[in-house]
Design an enzyme around this catalytic site. Structure first.
Site, short mmCIF file in Angstrom:
data_model
loop_
_atom_site.label_atom_id
_atom_site.label_comp_id
_atom_site.label_asym_id
_atom_site.label_seq_id
_atom_site.Cartn_x
_atom_site.Cartn_y
_atom_site.Cartn_z
N ASP A 122 -5.02 6.26 -2.36
CA ASP A 122 -4.80 4.97 -1.71
C ASP A 122 -5.68 3.84 -2.21
O ASP A 122 -5.63 2.73 -1.69
CB ASP A 122 -4.97 5.12 -0.20
N ASP A 188 4.89 6.41 -0.87
CA ASP A 188 3.89 5.36 -0.66
C ASP A 188 3.05 5.10 -1.92
O ASP A 188 2.57 3.99 -2.17
CB ASP A 188 2.91 5.72 0.46
N1 GLY Z 1 0.75 5.21 3.43
C1 GLY Z 1 0.81 5.74 4.72
C2 GLY Z 1 1.87 5.16 5.57
O1 GLY Z 1 2.72 4.43 5.16
O2 GLY Z 1 1.85 5.48 6.75
#
Ligand code: GLY
Length: 411
Positions: A122, A188
């Site tokens: 992330d 994501d």
């Molecule tokens: N990247 C985590 C979410 O979208 O909850």
């Protein structure tokens, strides 16, 4: 002077600036009402949040509300840590209020250590939303090194055999290990690629760009269904790079359409098109958008359920964060030289007018001082169900800023 006192003065300036545009008087009245109100409201609400944090004497990073109704603050390693600093940068950009500048810098600097994170993917969200916007708006030379350093950290997670960046580690007793995964990649993760594209532009080193392309291409090949929707998790073999599982973590079922996953796909593949010019990326973004737009369960106000296949629709929570991400992506898509470009702008306006209404926008000082109500973090993890989320606010502000940019470019 408190930030909230300076804000209402600035809003008069915004209104004047928007009024000076050259749409017909009738259009102006219709459009100004929600644009102006949305920016003014965001300034006041985030202003109250900043004043509250500043008064505490701490550097805090608000994310959401706990089930007890308290604001949850995260540390730099949380995937959501870049959104609050990023929201201050966007507010600064939207309002040109220079009192926001030192605050944006202060809350961005608090994330400095994140550039060395290698234990999850992330870092792209964290660093690009904070330092990336800061670099764009304030040209702080030190931010460039943070961006490049962060991109290097992200690339340590590239797995050659599968040609992808691993999202989550699978170690010890983590919930990811219990799922039996080896190398999970979530949709994501596509959002993190923007950091890599930026790092190549900043450094001249094409390694970052090439890793981004490899990841996007493999995701395009493996993560989508025929109908245009995407899976949440693809688990790859570290030994030969083959697909082991197509699963979900945050959706209602492996074969369901988790709304934020669809939103990430629409946004990230349009961003990849912008960065590469590869039409396949745009085709996928539009295909996933059409899937959502034409879905029989899409509510009339265009704010998706948290999962479009959730079992108890219409009695399921909505997800304002998905709507904000999709709106922001659609404003960008509407700037491309494509057929029916205006229709994407119009659809984004419809989403944004819903979000800007009192159904989704909180009253000033309420909702833990977050702008939007009614988002979902993860129902399978029983986390943040029908709550405010700082990333809903971030992409909402980004959408307002993209809309403002489009307006400026036309006039
Ligand atoms: N990247 C985590 C979410 O979208 O909850």
């Amino acid at each position: 002077m408190k930030l909230t006192q300076t804000l209402s003065m600035g809003c008069i300036a915004i209104a004047a600036a928007i009024s000076a545009s050259c749409t017909s008087p009738k259009q102006q009245t219709a459009e100004l009402a929600w644009n102006e109100q949305a920016v003014e409201n965001a300034r006041m609400q985030i202003g109250i949040e900043i004043d509250t944090i500043e008064a505490s004497g701490k550097v805090l990073n608000p994310v959401t509300l706990t089930s007890e109704g308290d604001v949850y603050y995260c540390n730099y390693a949380d995937w959501r840590s870049g959104f609050f600093p990023g929201s201050i940068w966007y507010l600064y950009e939207l309002t040109q209020d220079s009192t926001l500048l030192p605050l944006a810098r202060k809350y961005t600097k608090a994330l400095d250590e994140a550039k060395n994170l290698t234990w999850h993917h992330d870092i792209g969200f964290i660093i690009n939303c904070s330092y990336g916007n800061g670099l764009r708006l304030a040209q702080v030379p030190a931010y460039k090194e943070v961006m490049i350093n962060a991109a290097k950290s992200l690339c340590t997670r590239f797995r050659e055999k599968a040609g992808i960046i691993q999202s989550w580690d699978v170690k010890g007793n983590s919930w990811q290990s219990e799922r039996g995964w080896e190398c999970p990649v979530i949709i994501d993760n596509m959002m993190n690629l923007e950091l890599l594209f930026e790092a190549t532009k900043l450094s001249g080193d094409s390694t970052y760009y090439n890793i981004a392309i490899a990841h996007a291409d493999r995701t395009l090949q493996e993560q989508f269904r025929e109908d245009g929707s995407c899976y949440h998790v693809i688990d790859y073999s570290l030994t030969d790079g083959s697909v082991r599982h197509r699963h979900t973590a945050q959706g209602a079922a492996h074969e369901s359409a988790w709304s934020r996953g669809q939103a990430w796909a629409i946004y990230a593949f349009s961003m990849c098109y912008r960065e590469t010019g590869n039409p396949q990326y745009l085709e996928q973004a539009l295909k996933t958008f059409r899937f959502m737009k034409n879905h029989k369960q899409m509510p009339a106000d265009l704010i998706p359920y948290w999962d479009m296949d959730a079992p108890n629709i219409p009695n399921e929570p909505r997800d304002a964060s998905s709507a904000a991400v999709i709106a922001s992506a659609l404003y960008e898509i509407s700037t491309y030289n494509i057929q029916d470009a205006d229709s994407y702008h119009e659809y984004a306006d419809r989403i944004m007018q819903s979000l800007a209404s009192t159904t989704y926008t909180a009253k000033q000082g309420e909702n833990g001082r977050f702008i939007l109500m009614h988002s979902v973090g993860s129902i399978p993890h029983n986390a943040e169900v029908d709550m405010p989320l700082n990333y809903a606010d971030y992409y909402y502000l980004e959408a307002l800023k993209r809309k403002a940019d489009i307006k400026k470019s036309i006039h």
